[in-house]
Scaffold this motif. Structure first.
Motif: not given
Length: 537
Positions: A65, A92, A119, A130
């Motif tokens: 992420s 997300s 995340l 998230w």
């Protein structure tokens, strides 16, 4: 929250994933396609702007992420089966629903939005969580059962978990480590959507300075908070008495020579453990004007439970042996190639500058952009669609059908950052001209300072043109972007002088390719982009 990006091959994005830790027993389904052999780690693993890395594994799949600031959708998720080759999988945060400024309505959200978020995956309910603090005020929690979505905002916690990392403990309790210099840990409710308790667990000594960028892990019964000293050091806290400490501290690296010539010290990011028990650290390198780029290195552990970074000749290696992993079930989508905007959605590699007006664009048989803003300012124009630049150098080419433009419209392909330039079509007085415009700049508060100067142009006709931008994003001053066009798709004519890219770090996000269409007089004009090509030398 400072983070930087290195560059290299299609495999590059993979290394960026190597840093997080809760391992769950859900594997990525096998998809058709060629199976690639285990790949040597070459740094940077992916030369794209993908900072504030959080990385973890679920079964045989690694996820990564990153931050996106004012770009929408936010918080991209990348996927890899070997830590070396990565592909975009989803986002997300489907839309920056944090106020009208993120719609470019009555304000602007530049260098705000999504940064330094967390995340992770919770095995007990097969759910990805998230969380991110937006505008330094509160933390929003989003969940999904697949990284592709659908993602939903589930709650808002009235505390800013600044630079946060999420740990799902062995007993399924969820904890968040966060803070700048003063480091705290919060315990979340059983559903992971609210806070049960929080307390300070560590105060950074003045001899170290600032620590932030928390990631939270557990190994062999000990709790670890991984912290960065921006932008040149990495430290780790360890507690053997529980998530609330007390914690001891050790330095992992300081002023370490990185693998990208001209780039900064690898820092921030996270740790990840493979199926075979090996550990890797995915950091990022400040590599402006391109941004902050992921680099990967192996980690070993001392007998008393402290991580040790594996160096090559006293530096972060430019390459390491392939990770010992099972053969991937399929090849991932490479970062280069053509996009014809088929289907009903944009690919996850695309992000808008602020939230789009969804009634004024469409895909399927090309990207159709209607003018969404009447303005003379590219930075205030809605529905500008961006794509990360692949380093160290790459070229973006678009086909632009412009017959539907209206008088006063501007449409084309930009190099977008706080100092920008573009090549495109101006329609004025019924005449179409291909022009190169530079001197589009922001001040230090991200307000527009200058809206651009036309420095070259030529009359065109026929309703279709090919626009090309080549960008050199190797770290350092004086790097150039170059613009050209073609009326037949084969022979390209340079237009205008080279554009010098701004390599200051304060904007955080690196340069991007940007497709735009805005009006200076009245709405109603339309252009279509049948094809986008990204190539490397």
């Amino acid at each position: 929250m400072r983070r930087h990006i290195p560059r290299w091959a299609p495999a590059l994005v993979a290394a960026a994933l190597a840093a997080t830790g809760i391992v769950a027993a859900q594997a990525e389904p096998t998809a058709p396609g060629a199976v690639t052999p285990s790949a040597t780690i070459t740094n940077p693993v992916l030369w794209e702007d993908l900072a504030d890395i959080d990385i973890f594994r679920v079964g045989d799949t690694f996820y990564y992420s990153a931050s996106t600031m004012h770009y929408s959708p936010g918080a991209p998720i990348l996927r890899s089966f070997d830590l070396v080759n990565w592909e975009f999988a989803g986002h997300s945060v489907p839309r920056l629903d944090f106020g009208s400024k993120y719609d470019l309505n009555g304000g602007r959200g530049y260098v705000r939005g999504v940064w330094a978020s967390f995340l992770n995956f919770r095995r007990s309910n097969n759910t990805f969580y998230w969380g991110g603090c937006v505008d330094f005020s509160q933390t929003h929690i989003y969940t999904a059962t697949a990284v592709e979505g659908p993602w939903q905002r589930r709650s808002t916690i009235p505390t800013c978990y600044y630079d946060a990392g999420l740990l799902v403990d062995d007993n399924d309790t969820m904890y968040v480590a966060y803070g700048n210099t003063t480091i705290s840990v919060a315990q979340l409710s059983a559903d992971g959507l609210s806070q049960v308790r929080a307390q300070q667990v560590f105060q950074t000594p003045s001899s170290i300075g600032t620590l932030e960028g928390a990631r939270f892990y557990k190994r062999n019964g000990a709790y670890y908070i991984f912290l960065t000293r921006p932008a040149n050091g990495q430290y780790i806290l360890k507690s053997t008495t529980g998530p609330f400490g007390p914690y001891q501290i050790r330095q992992l690296l300081l002023d370490l020579r990185g693998p990208i010539p001209g780039g900064g010290v690898p820092h921030q990011g996270g740790l990840v453990q493979t199926q075979n028990g090996d550990w890797y650290y995915m950091a990022f390198v400040d590599a402006f004007p391109g941004g902050r780029v992921p680099v990967l290195a192996p980690i070993t552990w001392t007998s008393d439970g402290w991580p040790v970074l594996q160096l090559v000749n006293g530096a972060w290696g430019t390459s390491y042996p392939p990770p010992n992993l099972p053969p991937p079930p399929r090849a991932v989508k490479p970062p280069t190639g053509a996009d014809t905007f088929a289907g009903t959605t944009l690919g996850p590699e695309w992000e808008w500058n602020h939230n789009p007006d969804n009634g004024r664009w469409s895909v399927n048989n090309g990207l159709r952009l209607q003018t969404a803003t009447v303005t003379t300012d590219l930075y205030s124009a809605r529905n500008t669609l961006t794509h990360r630049i692949l380093g160290p150098t790459s070229t973006a080419t678009i086909t632009l059908d412009y017959a539907g433009m209206r008088d006063g419209d501007r449409a084309g392909l930009a190099l977008l950052r706080q100092s920008s330039a573009w090549i495109g079509i101006k329609r004025d007085g019924g005449t179409d001209r291909v022009v190169m415009v530079n001197n589009i700049t922001m001040d230090g508060n991200w307000n527009t300072r200058t809206t651009g100067t036309e420095v070259a142009g030529a009359n065109v006709s026929g309703g279709r043109i090919w626009l090309r931008v080549n960008a050199d994003i190797r770290p350092g001053a004086g790097r150039q972007g170059r613009f050209s066009y073609s009326t037949n798709g084969t022979t390209f004519t340079p237009l205008g002088p080279g554009f010098t890219l701004n390599n200051e770090w304060q904007f955080f996000m690196g340069y991007r390719y940007a497709l735009f269409n805005y009006a200076t007089r009245t709405l109603g004009g339309t252009v279509t982009v049948p094809r986008f090509d990204l190539t490397t030398p």
